[in-house]
Scaffold this active site. Structure first.
Site, PDB file in Angstrom:
ATOM      1  N   GLU A   1      -1.841  33.738  65.912  1.00  0.00           N
ATOM      2  CA  GLU A   1      -2.682  32.662  65.350  1.00  0.00           C
ATOM      3  C   GLU A   1      -1.968  31.965  64.193  1.00  0.00           C
ATOM      4  O   GLU A   1      -2.110  30.764  63.994  1.00  0.00           O
ATOM      5  CB  GLU A   1      -4.046  33.247  64.912  1.00  0.00           C
ATOM      6  CG  GLU A   1      -4.911  33.571  66.116  1.00  0.00           C
ATOM      7  CD  GLU A   1      -5.881  34.725  65.929  1.00  0.00           C
ATOM      8  OE1 GLU A   1      -6.190  35.083  64.772  1.00  0.00           O
ATOM      9  OE2 GLU A   1      -6.329  35.281  66.954  1.00  0.00           O
TER      10      GLU A   1
ATOM     11  N   ASN B   1      -7.629  44.287  62.744  1.00  0.00           N
ATOM     12  CA  ASN B   1      -7.427  42.967  62.144  1.00  0.00           C
ATOM     13  C   ASN B   1      -8.773  42.260  62.146  1.00  0.00           C
ATOM     14  O   ASN B   1      -9.255  41.836  63.193  1.00  0.00           O
ATOM     15  CB  ASN B   1      -6.388  42.201  62.986  1.00  0.00           C
ATOM     16  CG  ASN B   1      -6.231  40.764  62.547  1.00  0.00           C
ATOM     17  OD1 ASN B   1      -6.732  40.354  61.501  1.00  0.00           O
ATOM     18  ND2 ASN B   1      -5.514  39.983  63.350  1.00  0.00           N
ATOM     19  N   TRP B   2      -9.366  42.159  60.959  1.00  0.00           N
ATOM     20  CA  TRP B   2     -10.719  41.581  60.885  1.00  0.00           C
ATOM     21  C   TRP B   2     -10.698  40.056  60.971  1.00  0.00           C
ATOM     22  O   TRP B   2     -11.751  39.429  61.054  1.00  0.00           O
ATOM     23  CB  TRP B   2     -11.420  42.016  59.588  1.00  0.00           C
ATOM     24  CG  TRP B   2     -11.672  43.490  59.482  1.00  0.00           C
ATOM     25  CD1 TRP B   2     -11.371  44.458  60.400  1.00  0.00           C
ATOM     26  CD2 TRP B   2     -12.295  44.172  58.388  1.00  0.00           C
ATOM     27  NE1 TRP B   2     -11.756  45.699  59.939  1.00  0.00           N
ATOM     28  CE2 TRP B   2     -12.328  45.553  58.704  1.00  0.00           C
ATOM     29  CE3 TRP B   2     -12.830  43.763  57.161  1.00  0.00           C
ATOM     30  CZ2 TRP B   2     -12.869  46.512  57.835  1.00  0.00           C
ATOM     31  CZ3 TRP B   2     -13.372  44.713  56.294  1.00  0.00           C
ATOM     32  CH2 TRP B   2     -13.387  46.070  56.633  1.00  0.00           C
ATOM     33  N   LYS B   3      -9.501  39.480  60.903  1.00  0.00           N
ATOM     34  CA  LYS B   3      -9.373  38.008  60.930  1.00  0.00           C
ATOM     35  C   LYS B   3     -10.301  37.382  59.881  1.00  0.00           C
ATOM     36  O   LYS B   3     -10.526  37.990  58.838  1.00  0.00           O
ATOM     37  CB  LYS B   3      -9.615  37.477  62.353  1.00  0.00           C
ATOM     38  CG  LYS B   3      -8.728  38.205  63.366  1.00  0.00           C
ATOM     39  CD  LYS B   3      -8.657  37.552  64.705  1.00  0.00           C
ATOM     40  CE  LYS B   3      -7.760  38.383  65.620  1.00  0.00           C
ATOM     41  NZ  LYS B   3      -7.548  37.777  66.942  1.00  0.00           N
TER      42      LYS B   3
ATOM     43  N   GLY C   1      -8.384  38.077  72.097  1.00  0.00           N
ATOM     44  CA  GLY C   1      -9.718  37.505  71.966  1.00  0.00           C
ATOM     45  C   GLY C   1     -10.273  36.958  73.274  1.00  0.00           C
ATOM     46  O   GLY C   1     -11.279  36.259  73.281  1.00  0.00           O
TER      47      GLY C   1
ATOM     48  N   GLY D   1      -8.450  43.534  67.252  1.00  0.00           N
ATOM     49  CA  GLY D   1      -9.154  42.438  66.598  1.00  0.00           C
ATOM     50  C   GLY D   1     -10.657  42.650  66.680  1.00  0.00           C
ATOM     51  O   GLY D   1     -11.242  43.422  65.921  1.00  0.00           O
TER      52      GLY D   1
ATOM     53  N   HIS E   1       1.510  36.892  63.228  1.00  0.00           N
ATOM     54  CA  HIS E   1       0.426  36.957  64.219  1.00  0.00           C
ATOM     55  C   HIS E   1       0.414  35.640  65.003  1.00  0.00           C
ATOM     56  O   HIS E   1       0.680  34.577  64.447  1.00  0.00           O
ATOM     57  CB  HIS E   1      -0.913  37.183  63.524  1.00  0.00           C
ATOM     58  CG  HIS E   1      -2.017  37.457  64.490  1.00  0.00           C
ATOM     59  ND1 HIS E   1      -2.652  36.452  65.173  1.00  0.00           N
ATOM     60  CD2 HIS E   1      -2.565  38.619  64.921  1.00  0.00           C
ATOM     61  CE1 HIS E   1      -3.546  36.993  65.985  1.00  0.00           C
ATOM     62  NE2 HIS E   1      -3.514  38.301  65.843  1.00  0.00           N
TER      63      HIS E   1
ATOM     64  N   GLU F   1       1.673  41.631  71.323  1.00  0.00           N
ATOM     65  CA  GLU F   1       0.358  41.043  71.580  1.00  0.00           C
ATOM     66  C   GLU F   1       0.510  39.837  72.499  1.00  0.00           C
ATOM     67  O   GLU F   1       0.788  38.728  72.025  1.00  0.00           O
ATOM     68  CB  GLU F   1      -0.277  40.579  70.266  1.00  0.00           C
ATOM     69  CG  GLU F   1      -0.518  41.682  69.276  1.00  0.00           C
ATOM     70  CD  GLU F   1      -1.636  41.316  68.312  1.00  0.00           C
ATOM     71  OE1 GLU F   1      -2.626  42.053  68.287  1.00  0.00           O
ATOM     72  OE2 GLU F   1      -1.532  40.301  67.621  1.00  0.00           O
TER      73      GLU F   1
HETATM   74  P1  PGA Z   1      -8.475  41.059  69.948  1.00  0.00           P
HETATM   75  O1  PGA Z   1      -7.401  40.586  68.838  1.00  0.00           O
HETATM   76  O2  PGA Z   1      -8.479  42.564  69.922  1.00  0.00           O
HETATM   77  O3  PGA Z   1      -9.776  40.461  69.497  1.00  0.00           O
HETATM   78  O4  PGA Z   1      -8.006  40.529  71.255  1.00  0.00           O
HETATM   79  C1  PGA Z   1      -6.175  41.240  68.683  1.00  0.00           C
HETATM   80  C2  PGA Z   1      -5.380  40.596  67.586  1.00  0.00           C
HETATM   81  O5  PGA Z   1      -5.410  39.361  67.459  1.00  0.00           O
HETATM   82  O6  PGA Z   1      -4.681  41.291  66.822  1.00  0.00           O
END
Ligand code: PGA
Length: 252
Positions: A97, A9-11, A173, A233, A95, A167
């Protein structure tokens, strides 16, 4: 036997230049052939990624989609049908976020899941508890409620057309990864919940772990019996690290 899935997931990261060098790095990796692989770039770069990754085993997915599949007056949104139209196979839904920063409720997540299935995309349903909820002993309840909305609407069979990503919000993150057995406990709880409804389908559902997955912790996580890969991520922005995570999945 369930195949593992390693998804990146490149966000909201990337520029034309950095996306190009990431793609170049991805195209140099030695990918395992026993693992499903996917990257979810920012929507603007999806088409470019599809073109540059053609011929590689990496699928491309969206990070989100609109709550309706049909075209409509939804300024700024991208539909599951459009993601499918350009060649995506997957889309992330719910997700943390999206839930916490954009107010996505379980009901919105259900609609997005429905839109994805209707368009032939595989929805990756993200679920997980906050640290506060974990400390209050509410993990099973929180994750159970997030799952129930989807199970009530689509059953275990519907869920099996997609993927579950567990998650824990406190691990995203933050560099704080759940310990393999800590994650396994929740994955096993999820599968047991599904098995109560439909044991056969429950054994088919891919349940991946997300939250600070890195090359050096991936193999221990993926070796757990109910952890069927990872949603990655930060580490997915580095081609060699993402490649190493995929190869770890290929070894377990
Ligand atoms: P992260 O993110 O690997 O940077 O903790 C995971 C995600 O949000 O899918």
């Amino acid at each position: 036997m369930r195949r593992l899935l390693v998804a990146g997931n490149w966000k909201m990261h990337g520029t034309r230049q950095s996306v190009d060098s990431l793609l170049e790095g991805l195209n140099q990796q030695d990918w395992p052939d026993n693992v499903d692989l996917m990257v979810a770039p920012p929507a603007l770069y999806i088409q470019h990624c599809l073109e540059r990754l053609a011929g590689s085993p990496l699928y491309v997915g969206g990070q989100s989609c609109a709550y309706q599949a049909e075209p409509g007056a939804l300024t700024g949104e991208i539909s599951a049908a459009q993601l499918r139209d350009v060649g995506c196979e997957f889309v992330l839904v719910g997700h943390s976020e999206r839930r916490s920063l954009f107010g996505e409720t379980d009901e919105v997540v259900r609609k997005k899941f429905a839109a994805a299935l209707a368009c032939g995309l595989r929805p990756v349903l993200c679920v997980g508890e906050t640290l506060e909820q974990r400390d209050a002993g509410q993990t099973a309840e929180v994750v159970g409620t997030q799952l129930k909305v989807i199970l009530d609407a689509f059953g275990v069979g519907g869920l099996a057309q997609g993927v579950v990503a567990y998650e824990p919000v406190w691990a995203i993150g933050t560099g704080l990864t759940a310990e393999p057995d800590q994650a396994q406990d929740v994955h096993a709880m999820i599968r047991a919940r599904l098995a109560m409804l439909d044991d056969e389908q429950a054994q088919l559902v891919q349940i991946v772990y997300g939250g600070s997955v890195k090359a050096d912790n991936a193999e221990a996580l993926f070796a757990m019996p109910d952890i069927d890969g990872g949603l990655v991520g930060g580490a997915s922005l580095n081609a060699d690290e993402f490649g190493a995570i995929a190869r770890a999945a290929g070894r377990v």
